[in-house]
Design an enzyme around this catalytic site. Structure first.
Site, PDB file in Angstrom:
ATOM      1  N   LYS A  49      -5.160  10.050   2.543  1.00 21.90           N
ATOM      2  CA  LYS A  49      -5.829   9.272   3.603  1.00 21.90           C
ATOM      3  C   LYS A  49      -6.911   9.956   4.295  1.00 21.90           C
ATOM      4  O   LYS A  49      -6.414  11.036   4.711  1.00 21.90           O
ATOM      5  CB  LYS A  49      -4.786   8.592   4.610  1.00 21.90           C
ATOM      6  CG  LYS A  49      -5.257   7.547   5.300  1.00 21.90           C
ATOM      7  CD  LYS A  49      -6.428   6.649   4.894  1.00 21.90           C
ATOM      8  CE  LYS A  49      -5.531   5.805   3.770  1.00 21.90           C
ATOM      9  NZ  LYS A  49      -6.596   4.755   3.079  1.00 21.90           N
ATOM     10  N   GLN A  90      -2.989   2.542   9.788  1.00 19.29           N
ATOM     11  CA  GLN A  90      -1.421   2.653   9.074  1.00 19.29           C
ATOM     12  C   GLN A  90      -0.465   3.278   9.889  1.00 19.29           C
ATOM     13  O   GLN A  90       0.553   3.142  10.131  1.00 19.29           O
ATOM     14  CB  GLN A  90      -1.606   3.115   7.791  1.00 19.29           C
ATOM     15  CG  GLN A  90      -2.311   2.209   6.706  1.00 19.29           C
ATOM     16  CD  GLN A  90      -3.837   2.693   6.517  1.00 19.29           C
ATOM     17  OE1 GLN A  90      -4.494   2.904   7.315  1.00 19.29           O
ATOM     18  NE2 GLN A  90      -4.260   2.467   5.292  1.00 19.29           N
ATOM     19  N   ALA A 125       1.049   5.169  -2.041  1.00 22.42           N
ATOM     20  CA  ALA A 125       1.138   5.320  -3.550  1.00 22.42           C
ATOM     21  C   ALA A 125       2.382   5.168  -4.266  1.00 22.42           C
ATOM     22  O   ALA A 125       2.271   4.450  -5.013  1.00 22.42           O
ATOM     23  CB  ALA A 125       0.757   7.173  -3.631  1.00 22.42           C
ATOM     24  N   ARG A 162       0.830  -1.126   0.001  1.00 22.56           N
ATOM     25  CA  ARG A 162       0.120   0.080  -0.054  1.00 22.56           C
ATOM     26  C   ARG A 162       0.838   1.373   0.102  1.00 22.56           C
ATOM     27  O   ARG A 162       2.241   1.242   0.276  1.00 22.56           O
ATOM     28  CB  ARG A 162      -0.888  -0.098   1.282  1.00 22.56           C
ATOM     29  CG  ARG A 162      -0.323  -0.424   2.609  1.00 22.56           C
ATOM     30  CD  ARG A 162      -0.765   0.452   3.661  1.00 22.56           C
ATOM     31  NE  ARG A 162      -0.549   1.949   3.568  1.00 22.56           N
ATOM     32  CZ  ARG A 162       0.451   2.636   3.694  1.00 22.56           C
ATOM     33  NH1 ARG A 162       1.720   1.874   3.810  1.00 22.56           N
ATOM     34  NH2 ARG A 162       0.406   3.627   3.794  1.00 22.56           N
ATOM     35  N   ASP A 220      -1.851  10.782  -2.338  1.00 20.02           N
ATOM     36  CA  ASP A 220      -2.243   9.668  -3.228  1.00 20.02           C
ATOM     37  C   ASP A 220      -2.391  10.204  -4.744  1.00 20.02           C
ATOM     38  O   ASP A 220      -2.359   9.479  -5.755  1.00 20.02           O
ATOM     39  CB  ASP A 220      -3.442   8.993  -2.772  1.00 20.02           C
ATOM     40  CG  ASP A 220      -3.103   8.138  -1.461  1.00 20.02           C
ATOM     41  OD1 ASP A 220      -3.042   8.513  -0.475  1.00 20.02           O
ATOM     42  OD2 ASP A 220      -2.609   6.704  -1.706  1.00 20.02           O
TER      43      ASP A 220
HETATM   44  O1  MRU Z   1      -4.763   3.240   1.679  1.00 18.27           O
HETATM   45  P1  MRU Z   1      -3.254   3.549   1.872  1.00 18.27           P
HETATM   46  O2  MRU Z   1      -2.663   2.923   3.138  1.00 18.27           O
HETATM   47  O3  MRU Z   1      -2.571   2.870   0.708  1.00 18.27           O
HETATM   48  O4  MRU Z   1      -3.228   4.904   1.869  1.00 18.27           O
HETATM   49  C1  MRU Z   1      -1.837   5.602   1.931  1.00 18.27           C
HETATM   50  C2  MRU Z   1      -2.068   6.919   2.246  1.00 18.27           C
HETATM   51  O5  MRU Z   1      -2.901   7.761   2.073  1.00 18.27           O
HETATM   52  C3  MRU Z   1      -0.548   7.580   2.066  1.00 18.27           C
HETATM   53  O6  MRU Z   1      -0.830   8.733   3.127  1.00 18.27           O
HETATM   54  C4  MRU Z   1      -0.109   8.217   0.883  1.00 18.27           C
HETATM   55  O7  MRU Z   1      -0.203   7.112  -0.109  1.00 18.27           O
HETATM   56  C5  MRU Z   1       1.218   8.634   0.705  1.00 18.27           C
HETATM   57  S1  MRU Z   1       2.230   7.254   0.908  1.00 18.27           S
HETATM   58  C6  MRU Z   1       3.781   8.088   0.495  1.00 18.27           C
END
Ligand code: MRU
Length: 339
Positions: A245, A194, A48, A46, A235
């Protein structure tokens, strides 16, 4: 090991299973497209930038697994895989970006072996570049942090959200590397936690002081001046907003109210040059993520649930966006970011 990697011998994808952390550190292997798609959907991998690498490796895996002996057959199989991978999670633009980058690279090939070789080497390149990009983001961002700062972050934009180092946490790591003392406040990031499961674990591994709070405490800690700066990842960044998020928007409003700098750290691959707020589908996740925590029931099993994975932060709430090409202050003109 890195968050996600290509196994040269078995021609499969290796990744840290993030759903098990912090209880268990386990590396799993994805040897089929369906196992990769399951890993993406369930958030074993998971974040981005890590999804960008997963997208690239996924197409390389599909090329390896295809039994096609002619170029058009192989490209057809890879196109089907590309669509399947992109459909697993709609919001993080990096996933589609990683898939498209490998699909674009194979246009240079002149036979099936060439397609397979190029697909693998391009996917590996995406992963290698991600680490270098995060280091650059870290170098630019570290200058924005002062010795003694306490930085609040949300979700996990650390090495486990990337191939290595991290974006938001990469900035903190880079600042610490230059000798600054930085403390972190990590928001737990309901419903999948997370922040509490991964961000705290990651920072504790590196001996960076971290304190865990619930998401609803962010207003209190900012009002009490316990936070000097907020840094989050992204993302998808369009010209008008940042998708990140769920919970990010709330933190940005409170930070603005208390005049606390609110930074977004993200690679250029997270920018969606064609999109805007209304053009992006926010992923809605399963109701049971709120009704249960693991096997523990937290709510009536049939209570109606609204569970968007991401929210939208308007640019006016953002102090600066930290990228591998430098730090951009408002107004955030995509032409300037790309120049
Ligand atoms: O649902 P996820 O855990 O994939 O969401 C991740 C996020 O929202 C992170 O903050 C985002 O991807 C930035 S990661 C460098």
């Amino acid at each position: 090991m890195r968050t996600i990697d290509w196994n040269k011998e078995s021609k499969t994808i290796m990744m840290i299973d993030q759903t098990l952390l912090p209880k268990e550190y386990r590396v799993i292997e994805c040897a089929t497209l369906s196992s990769l798609c399951e890993a993406i959907k369930t958030l074993r991998v998971r974040g981005a930038p890590a999804l960008g690498a997963a997208g690239g490796f996924g197409v390389a895996l599909a090329a390896t697994l295809s039994s096609a002996i002619a170029m058009d057959g192989l490209i057809k199989d890879m196109n089907v895989a590309a669509r399947t991978i992109k459909a697993t999670r709609p919001t993080a633009v990096n996933l589609a970006w990683g898939v498209d980058r490998v699909m674009h690279a194979i246009s240079d090939a002149y036979d099936v072996d060439g397609i397979r070789d190029i697909a693998i080497s391009e996917a590996v390149r995406i992963a290698e570049e991600d680490v270098l990009i995060n280091k650059k983001i870290g170098l630019y961002g570290a200058k924005l942090l002062d010795d003694g700062d306490t930085v609040m972050t949300h979700c996990n934009a650390g090495r486990l959200a990337c191939v290595d180092w991290g974006t938001a946490l990469g900035v903190i790591r880079s600042a610490v590397e230059t000798g600054k003392e930085i403390k972190v406040i990590a928001c737990e990031t309901r419903p999948l936690n997370q922040g509490s499961r991964i961000t705290t674990w990651e920072l504790m591994q590196d001996n960076i002081p971290v304190t865990l709070i619930t998401d609803s405490m962010s207003g209190h800690v900012m009002r009490e001046r316990m936070v000097d700066k907020v840094i989050v990842g992204a993302d998808r960044i369009t010209e008008d907003v940042v998708f990140n998020k769920i919970g990010t928007y709330t933190h940005s409003v409170i930070a603005k109210e208390h005049e606390i700098p609110f930074y977004v750290a993200a690679p250029i691959s997270t920018f969606d040059f064609k999109g805007w707020e209304g053009s992006v589908r926010i992923e809605l996740r399963k109701p049971d993520e709120l009704r249960f925590f693991g096997n523990e029931q937290l709510a009536p099993s049939d209570v109606p649930v609204y569970n968007p994975a991401f929210d939208v932060t308007p640019m006016e709430n953002i102090t600066a966006i930290i990228t591998e090409r430098g730090v951009f202050h408002p107004p955030f003109l995509l032409d300037e970011v790309l120049a």
